[in-house]
Design an enzyme around this catalytic site. Structure first.
Site, PDB file in Angstrom:
ATOM      1  N   VAL B 104     -45.177  44.503 -54.796  1.00 57.69           N
ATOM      2  CA  VAL B 104     -43.999  43.803 -54.017  1.00 57.69           C
ATOM      3  C   VAL B 104     -43.894  43.366 -52.975  1.00 57.69           C
ATOM      4  CG1 VAL B 104     -41.492  43.759 -54.455  1.00 57.69           C
ATOM      5  CG2 VAL B 104     -42.501  45.446 -55.753  1.00 57.69           C
ATOM      6  N   CYS B 105     -43.785  41.433 -53.533  1.00 57.59           N
ATOM      7  CA  CYS B 105     -43.983  41.151 -52.387  1.00 57.59           C
ATOM      8  C   CYS B 105     -42.352  40.391 -51.923  1.00 57.59           C
ATOM      9  CB  CYS B 105     -44.998  39.511 -52.393  1.00 57.59           C
ATOM     10  SG  CYS B 105     -45.563  38.680 -50.987  1.00 57.59           S
ATOM     11  N   LEU B 106     -41.842  41.241 -50.409  1.00 55.78           N
ATOM     12  CA  LEU B 106     -40.281  41.140 -49.983  1.00 55.78           C
ATOM     13  C   LEU B 106     -40.949  41.369 -48.957  1.00 55.78           C
ATOM     14  CD1 LEU B 106     -37.690  40.737 -50.962  1.00 55.78           C
ATOM     15  CD2 LEU B 106     -37.677  43.377 -50.784  1.00 55.78           C
TER      16      LEU B 106
END
Lengths: 429, 178
Positions: B104-106
């Site tokens: 996840v790109c957070l």
């Protein structure tokens, strides 16, 4: 030198001439309890037992300094073995020692070189040792390279403090270096701020946005992170990456180099790959020497009361010239290790968990709303989330005495508490 | 040796003996019992005695991912909150900021994580990704490209992927709420 108190054969005349200048007479800044002369010398040389944690860059310096200032009973713990890359600064090791345990080799070297000093090595983890082990020392000096190990050691020493036993309070001197920067601090567990109090001061390790790594790599580090963070788990599934395994590093290097070629990025090398995945910051021998000296100075002052000790944080920044600053880091009330409140509670062995919670809520002086309770090993009652509330609800009807042994600890958290409250439960009947 | 004990201010201070519960464990208990989640998010603990491993299901009630139930695994290590929780999407989903392996790109899960953040912040951040997917920080490049170039086609792809469809040779998991 007739005044030499401990006339062992190894103490030749004048051995401690310079140190005795400090110990023979009190000075303007010495503690009133300072026992000038034989008293303090006997303590330092015949009684004081000191533990050094880590026999690496800082540890080698610390061991040598302690042995030469007159500590004679030194213990050292290190879980690592000697790598060839250590030899430039970890001066107790030689090429023939590569692969041997650091603690053992360091201990033997010191004992051979400084007569009369006993160094007891332990090749293993600090976590292998129990409270009784740590209780035998007067002082603990840490020359560690990981946040995790420091947190463990700090929490262990804070927890060791027993109100009934003054001897249980062990001063911890913590040294740390990172390139040209370093710090030395004195932690008196439960009295001064602890390591956990200052956790938010840490520089965070450089992390790159995962989307940059995935799509727009510009640096060799991006390619290496791509190999280790995204490709390793994709190709190897659950198999854990071992950053000490040359085959694993080799695989990462190969993948990262291919990626770098694709994006025309230069600079991916084997050693950079290893450096990035192990988060290696180049160690500087002179930084280690300065910090180790500061730590040992504090150990000497605390052990002898010969001068005022550091209160409580010394930092060194050697990146642009040399700058140092000393300040008192304050204790945090909401520190999860040394902060928070502790309450002694004596209750009936018939009291249920539900009644205990009601008692807590009604207590005027602590102002708790919706407390959640646990012991070090299990949850007793959690207010949320719903699933955990339901799972722990049957405990409400149980007696506290069924879940918590006499003298056992209960950790209470609640939104109204800055961090947590610990209860020590004893039973009246 | 310095006399440290005499520095203890009073009996009360001396009684401040802390439990053996680890700092990470207390912090997780505090984070979890103080979660303030909307009805669109639900936690599930496969082993209720283990607070360090659990899943979060997000069922957005608006936006293009409405109607789906998205499952994330959370793994917290003993160095929390110095280290962020490890979060992965447990399904193969079509989303610009989630790759096919579940990464996840957070920002707050990596480069912008700070110990003052908590599990609630991470969960709210995850939900936000479903309300406002961000094509500028792509992890699934195809999806991000489609989103910025051809929004209608992207919306169609989202719907199709959520039904368990196949887009450009990738088989997505059906995530529709039954």
């Amino acid at each position: 030198m007739a005044s030499q108190p401990n006339g062992t054969s190894t103490d030749w005349p004048g051995r401690y001439y310079h140190i005795d200048q400090v110990l023979n007479t009190p000075g303007p800044r010495t503690d009133p309890a300072f026992l000038a002369g034989d008293g303090v010398k006997t303590f330092l040389r015949n009684q004081a037992k000191i533990l050094v944690i880590g026999a690496g860059g800082l540890g080698c310096e610390i061991l040598a300094n302690l042995a030469l200032t007159g500590f004679k009973d030194i213990h050292v713990i290190d879980m690592d073995t000697i790598d060839i890359s250590n030899l430039n600064r970890q001066f107790l090791f030689r090429q023939k020692d590569v692969g041997q345990p650091k603690a053992t080799v360091a201990a033997e070297f010191i004992m051979k070189r400084v007569p009369g000093v006993k160094v007891t090595p332990y090749f293993g983890k600090i976590q292998d040792k129990d409270d009784d082990y740590y209780l035998q020392f007067n002082l603990i000096i840490c020359g560690l390279d990981s946040v995790e190990a420091r947190r463990w050691m700090n929490a262990t020493l804070v927890n060791l403090v027993d109100p009934e036993n003054p001897e249980s309070l062990k001063p911890m001197i913590d040294g740390g270096t990172e390139g040209f920067k370093g710090q030395a601090r004195v932690i008196l567990p439960t009295i001064t701020s602890c390591y956990e109090c200052s956790l938010d001061m840490l520089n965070k390790p450089t992390a790159f946005p995962i989307c940059t790594i995935a799509n727009t790599p510009r640096l060799p580090e991006h390619c290496i992170e791509w190999a280790s963070v995204l490709e390793w788990p994709r190709v190897h599934g659950d198999k854990k990456m071992d950053t000490d395994d040359p085959d694993h590093i080799g695989w990462l290097y190969k993948i990262a180099a291919a990626r770098a070629a694709e994006f025309k990025i230069e600079g991916v090398t084997w050693s950079l790959t290893q450096g990035v995945v192990k988060n290696i910051i180049p160690a500087i021998a002179s930084t280690n020497a300065i910090i180790a000296a500061a730590c040992c100075n504090e150990a000497f002052k605390i052990a002898t009361s010969s001068a005022a000790y550091l209160n409580n944080y010394f930092m060194l920044i050697g990146t642009d010239g040399i700058y140092s600053y000393t300040f008192e880091h304050e204790k945090r009330d909401d520190c999860p290790v040394c902060g928070g409140e502790a309450l002694e509670m004596t209750i009936s062995s018939e009291m249920t968990i539900e009644q205990l919670i009601e008692t807590l809520v009604e207590k005027q002086d602590i102002q708790i709303k919706k407390p959640s309770l646990s012991t070090p090993t299990k949850q007793i009652y959690l207010q949320a989330p719903p699933q955990l509330e339901k799972a722990t609800r049957p405990n409400l009807e149980k007696k506290v005495s069924e879940l918590v042994p006499p003298g056992g600890e209960v950790t209470v958290t609640a939104t109204t508490l800055p961090f947590s409250l610990s209860l020590r439960i004893s039973y009246s009947t | 040796m310095i006399k440290i004990w005499s520095m203890k201010k009073n009996e009360e201070a001396a009684a401040k003996r802390k439990p053996k519960t680890s700092a990470a464990q207390i912090r997780v208990q505090k984070d979890l019992t103080e979660l303030d989640l909307p009805s669109t998010m639900q936690t599930n603990f496969p082993d209720p005695a283990d607070l360090l491993n659990f899943t979060l299901t997000i069922t957005p009630d608006e936006g293009m991912y409405k109607g789906g139930a998205f499952k994330f695994s959370f793994a917290i290590n003993t160095n929390y909150p110095h280290d962020p929780p490890k979060v992965k999407c447990a399904q193969t989903i079509y989303h610009p900021n989630v790759d096919l392996e579940g990464n996840v790109c957070l920002n707050i899960l990596r480069e912008d994580w700070k110990p003052v953040l908590n599990l609630n912040s991470v969960m709210v951040g995850l939900q936000y990704l479903f309300l406002e997917p961000n094509a500028d920080d792509p992890l699934n490049k195809e999806a991000a490209l489609e989103m910025s170039k051809n929004r209608d086609q992207f919306l169609q792809n989202v719907k199709m992927s959520m039904r368990g469809g196949n887009i450009k040779g990738v088989q997505y998991d059906s995530v529709l709420v039954r």
